[in-house]
Design a protein around this motif. Structure first.
Motif: not given
Length: 401
Positions: A87-97, A165-174
Motif C-alpha cells: 500500500l502506497l497511497f490512500t485517497i479519502d474512501r468515504r465518497p466511494f463507499r 472505484d473503492l479499490a482504486f482509492s488505495e494505490l498499491r505498488a504494481p
C-alpha cells in the motif's frame, strides 16, 4: 752522452709507456651488458571489446490515481524498496463507499422490480393462451420484464464499477523495486481517470535484475555476425543472445560483475552508425542504479592460441612497436611486432612478428642496443647467481673461531 742519443732514449721510453697504456685499456674493456631474456608464453586467449553504457531498469512505472479525490495518507518513506502489492497511497474512501452503497440499493430495487415483472409476465403468458388478454397487453408485460432484466444487469455493472472505484482509492505498488519521493502531500486534491491530466504521485523502478544498454559500431556488428554464423561460439549479435559479458563501474579496476546479453536492436542508427545492445545482470545488493555509467567487456573473437610477453618488454619507435630479441650469437636484434590486448596484469598478446622460440629481452632494455652483443640470462639463472652470492657473503661474515 750526446744529445742525439738522449733524445732517442726519451722517445723509446715514451713509446714503451704508451704501449703499456694501450694494453691496459684493452684489458679493462667492459663485458657485454647483462640482460634478462625469456621465451614467449603460449596461452589460449579471447579478444574482448569494451563499450561504455548506462544501467536501465527493466520495469519503470509512474504511480497515478485512477479516481479523483483528496489524498488522505502516504504509506511509504521516500526512496525505500517496496514489494508488489504494498500500500502506497490512500485517497479519502468515504465518497466511494457512499457511491457503492447507493449502487447496491439501486440494484436491489431493480431486482425487486424484476421479480414483480417476471411474475406478471408469467401470468400474462397463461392468459394470452386463454385469450383473456390481448396480444398487445402481453407484449407490454413482456417488454416490462425485459426492461427489468436489463436494469438488473446495469445495476450489477454499476456495483462492480463502484467496487473498483473503492479499490482504486488505495494505490498499491504494481511492481517491486525502489520508489522515488512522493510528489503530492496529504490533503491535496488528486485528479484521476484515464486522461493526460492525471496527477503523478510517485515513480517506481525495478532493481533486481537490471539491464545495461550500450551501442557498438557497424563494423563490430558485422564481425560478431560473421563469428556467430561460423559457429565459433560467439553469438553476441545473434537474436538468440546469451553471450556472457563482464562489467565494471567507473571506480573499479576489474571487470568483476557478470551478466549475459539478452537483446540486440533490429536497426542501425542512421545518424551515428551504431546499433544498440543490452545485457542483463543480477543486482541483489542494489549496487547498480538506473542511469549509472559503466563499462562492459564483450568477447570479440573465438578462443585462439597466442604468444604473450611482458608488456614492459615492448618498445616504441615512432608509431611502430618492437621487441629486442637475442639471436644465437648473443646479439640483440630489433623485431617489429603487431600488438594484441593486455591479458591479466602485464602480459601483452603479440599477434605477429616473433616466434615461439625467440629469446625476448624482458629486463635490461636500457643497457641493450640493437646490433650490440649482450650477456643473456634467464630469470632462473639470475636468481641462482644471487642466491650463491648471498651464501658467499654469509660465509665471509661468519666469525672465526
Amino acid at each position: 752522452m750526446s744529445p742525439n742519443r738522449l733524445a732517442i732514449g726519451l722517445v723509446a721510453v715514451l713509446a714503451s709507456a704508451l704501449a703499456g697504456c694501450g694494453d691496459g685499456q684493452k684489458a679493462s674493456a667492459p663485458p657485454p651488458p647483462e640482460v634478462i631474456v625469456a621465451t614467449p608464453v603460449k596461452q589460449t586467449v579471447t579478444d574482448y571489446d569494451e563499450y561504455v553504457g548506462r544501467f536501465v531498469a527493466i520495469d519503470s512505472v509512474e504511480v497515478r490515481a485512477r479516481v479523483s479525490g483528496y489524498l488522505e495518507s502516504v504509506h511509504f518513506t521516500d526512496g525505500q524498496l517496496v514489494k508488489q502489492g504494498d500500500l502506497l497511497f490512500t485517497i479519502d474512501r468515504r465518497p466511494f463507499r457512499n457511491a457503492l452503497d447507493q449502487m447496491r440499493a439501486n440494484l436491489e430495487t431493480a431486482k425487486s422490480n424484476l421479480k414483480f415483472t417476471k411474475a406478471d409476465f408469467d401470468r400474462a403468458s397463461q392468459l394470452v393462451r386463454e385469450k383473456t388478454i390481448t396480444d398487445q397487453t402481453f407484449e407490454q408485460r413482456a417488454q416490462a420484464y425485459r426492461n427489468a432484466e436489463a436494469a438488473v444487469a446495469a445495476g450489477e455493472a454499476q456495483v462492480r464499477q463502484a467496487e473498483l472505484d473503492l479499490a482504486f482509492s488505495e494505490l498499491r505498488a504494481p511492481i517491486s523495486g525502489r520508489i522515488g519521493d512522493r510528489r503530492v502531500s496529504p490533503g491535496n486534491l488528486v485528479t484521476g481517470a484515464a486522461g493526460s491530466t492525471t496527477t503523478l504521485l510517485a515513480t517506481i523502478v525495478s532493481m533486481d535484475p537490471i539491464r545495461f544498454e550500450f551501442t557498438f559500431d557497424e563494423a563490430s556488428f558485422l564481425r560478431y555476425e560473421r563469428l556467430s554464423k561460423q559457429g565459433d561460439g560467439n553469438d553476441i549479435a545473434s537474436r538468440g543472445g546469451g553471450t556472457a559479458v563482464s562489467l565494471k563501474l567507473i571506480d573499479e579496476k576489474d571487470f568483476a560483475h557478470k551478466g549475459r546479453m539478452d537483446f540486440i536492436d533490429n536497426v542501425i542508427d542512421r545518424t551515428t552508425g551504431t546499433i544498440r545492445g543490452r545485457a542483463v545482470l543480477d543486482n541483489p545488493k542494489g549496487l547498480f542504479t538506473p542511469g549509472m555509467f559503466g563499462r562492459v567487456r564483450v568477447p570479440g573473437s573465438a578462443p585462439y592460441e597466442a604468444l604473450l610477453v611482458p608488456d614492459a618488454a615492448v618498445g616504441t619507435e615512432q608509431i611502430r612497436k618492437y621487441l629486442l630479441v637475442v639471436n644465437k650469437d648473443n646479439v640483440a636484434t630489433q623485431k617489429f611486432v603487431t600488438l594484441g590486448p593486455v591479458i591479466g596484469d602485464n602480459m601483452r598478446v603479440i599477434r605477429d612478428g616473433i616466434a615461439a622460440d625467440d629469446r625476448v629481452v624482458v629486463s635490461g632494455l636500457m643497457r641493450a642496443r640493437p646490433g650490440t652483443k649482450v650477456t643473456p640470462k634467464t630469470q632462473e639463472q639470475k636468481a641462482q647467481e644471487q642466491q650463491k652470492q648471498g651464501e658467499k657473503g654469509a660465509a665471509g661474515a661468519a666469525p672465526k673461531k
